[in-house]
Enzyme design. Sequence first.
Site, PDB file in Angstrom:
ATOM      1  N   LYS A   1       0.695  -1.004   0.214  1.00 54.77           N
ATOM      2  CA  LYS A   1      -0.042   0.099  -0.022  1.00 54.77           C
ATOM      3  C   LYS A   1       1.090   1.095   0.465  1.00 54.77           C
ATOM      4  O   LYS A   1       1.804   1.723   0.468  1.00 54.77           O
ATOM      5  CB  LYS A   1      -0.986   0.418   0.880  1.00 54.77           C
ATOM      6  CG  LYS A   1      -1.698   0.849   0.939  1.00 54.77           C
ATOM      7  CD  LYS A   1      -2.659   1.746   0.219  1.00 54.77           C
ATOM      8  CE  LYS A   1      -3.352   0.479  -0.216  1.00 54.77           C
ATOM      9  NZ  LYS A   1      -4.767   0.786  -0.482  1.00 54.77           N
TER      10      LYS A   1
ATOM     11  N   HIS B   1     -10.343  -7.408  -4.463  1.00 57.13           N
ATOM     12  CA  HIS B   1      -9.839  -6.227  -3.739  1.00 57.13           C
ATOM     13  C   HIS B   1      -9.966  -6.617  -1.938  1.00 57.13           C
ATOM     14  O   HIS B   1     -11.326  -7.317  -1.753  1.00 57.13           O
ATOM     15  CB  HIS B   1     -10.652  -4.715  -3.522  1.00 57.13           C
ATOM     16  CG  HIS B   1     -10.381  -4.050  -2.776  1.00 57.13           C
ATOM     17  ND1 HIS B   1     -11.823  -3.362  -2.397  1.00 57.13           N
ATOM     18  CD2 HIS B   1      -9.923  -2.766  -2.454  1.00 57.13           C
ATOM     19  CE1 HIS B   1     -11.398  -2.571  -0.840  1.00 57.13           C
ATOM     20  NE2 HIS B   1     -10.638  -2.079  -1.343  1.00 57.13           N
TER      21      HIS B   1
HETATM   22  O1  GKR Z   1      -6.997  -0.026   4.422  1.00 57.35           O
HETATM   23  O2  GKR Z   1      -6.111   1.256   4.214  1.00 57.35           O
HETATM   24  C1  GKR Z   1      -6.542   0.366   3.055  1.00 57.35           C
HETATM   25  C2  GKR Z   1      -6.331   0.110   1.769  1.00 57.35           C
HETATM   26  O3  GKR Z   1      -6.356   1.359   1.666  1.00 57.35           O
HETATM   27  C3  GKR Z   1      -8.239   0.004   1.516  1.00 57.35           C
HETATM   28  O4  GKR Z   1      -8.656   0.921   1.903  1.00 57.35           O
HETATM   29  C4  GKR Z   1      -8.484   0.612   0.620  1.00 57.35           C
HETATM   30  O5  GKR Z   1      -9.828   0.619   0.049  1.00 57.35           O
HETATM   31  O6  GKR Z   1      -7.175  -1.785   0.253  1.00 57.35           O
HETATM   32  C5  GKR Z   1      -7.402  -1.206  -0.256  1.00 57.35           C
HETATM   33  C6  GKR Z   1      -7.463  -0.600  -2.300  1.00 57.35           C
HETATM   34  O7  GKR Z   1      -6.721  -1.789  -2.629  1.00 57.35           O
HETATM   35  O8  GKR Z   1      -7.292  -0.107  -1.997  1.00 57.35           O
HETATM   36 MG    MG Z   2      -6.492  -0.326  -4.264  1.00 56.76          MG
END
Ligand code: GKR
Ligand code: MG
Length: 418
Positions: free
Chosen positions: A189, A316
């Site tokens: 991420k 996702h």
């Molecule tokens: O858990 O912070 C998180 C992710 O950024 C999530 O909110 C996203 O929706 O995992 C997700 C993604 O692939 O964008």
């Molecule tokens: Mg994503």
Amino acid sequence: MTASRISRVVVTPVAFTDPPLLNVVGVHQPFALRAIIQIHTDSGTVGLGETYADEAHLARLGTVADVLAGLDVFDLNGLRRRVVDVLEDGGGAKVAGMLALKNPADVVLSPFEVALLDIQGKELGRPVSDLLGGAVRDEVPFSAYLFYKWAGHPGSDADAWGEALDPDAIVAQATRMVDAYGFTAIKLKGGVFAPQQEVEAVKALSAAFPDHKLRIDPNGAWTVGTSIQVAKELEGLIEYLEDPTPGIDGMAQVARQTDIPLATNMCVIAFDHLKPAVGADAVQVVLSDHHYWGGLQRSRLLGGICDTFGMGLSMHSNSHLGISLAAMTHLAAATPNLTYACDTHYPWKTEDLIKPGVLDFAGGSVQVPNAPGLGVELDEDALGRLHEQYLSCGIRGRDDTAYLRTFQPDFTPNTARW
Ligand code: GKR
Ligand code: MG
């Protein structure tokens, strides 16, 4: 055979502890919220579903729950009619922090559909994957989902994962996760630090895990120009680049300049986004998610559309518990073209409300449960505990930005900011 009918529906909001995971819009709050759906039938069967629990979503779930009594548990079209009839038009739905949906029907319908499929499976003595066309794989591979993170929530002790704010710490996090779960794919991420620092983290991961499939997802944090530059640097190192920049047009501009497939769970999140995305060749991999694509059957429809237009399919995730993991596993098992390892936040949670032992990871994969329905059993005590935690935690919606701003008041969650 007379099918049973819904007698009552219980929606229970729960909260479970969540570590301070960073993303482009802020940082995870100390608790993540979910709503647990229990559909009871006149024959005594109970079906389970799991979804988001932001207040507006909970209100809509309650509205739908109130009109489901009497529905035949096989009547999924009837479920949709009741959902559409009872939800007010317009207004849209914002769920899980970053997703803004124009029409709430699909996201509201989803957990009820899953619960009905759970009931159908239990009544027929077949796993949900059979109701989705049959499992084409016995186990479903998931990816290690890495996050930059703080050591602990401010004011609390460090959590078991500790701090991860640079490439070395990200490699250490990956090592720990791969050792514990056996993952063969790794997703970072991004969107937290300057792009070059995140590129260095991917390069460090590639050096440490040369045989693993890698991805990075900055949630649209980069401009088109930066995205193209990053793509050049990561050519040959990653299997796809997820949402480097916002919007179908921006993604299409990036896609024209790189051979790396672009993936999304941000610019294609509903059926009406598919036509413009396909027309612009903006996206080569769509991340499905039954929670907002309208449940398991409609997610298979998405799979068919991706297949038709030559787009890949991945999955996702958001912070979730075991009922969601079970549903994700059945869906992935029964979707032939879902060939990428699915995302999951599951390793980040320390609490659950299903009885243990069914959804363990081995070699990075979860065995498809073969008991009737979803194949998971609710732990009523744990449900009660996590509901009490919801009542006492004070959080009523996901807001990573507001939480980060309590520590960094000038934080701005712009996408395409670099
Ligand atoms: O858990 O912070 C998180 C992710 O950024 C999530 O909110 C996203 O929706 O995992 C997700 C993604 O692939 O964008
Ligand atoms: Mg994503």
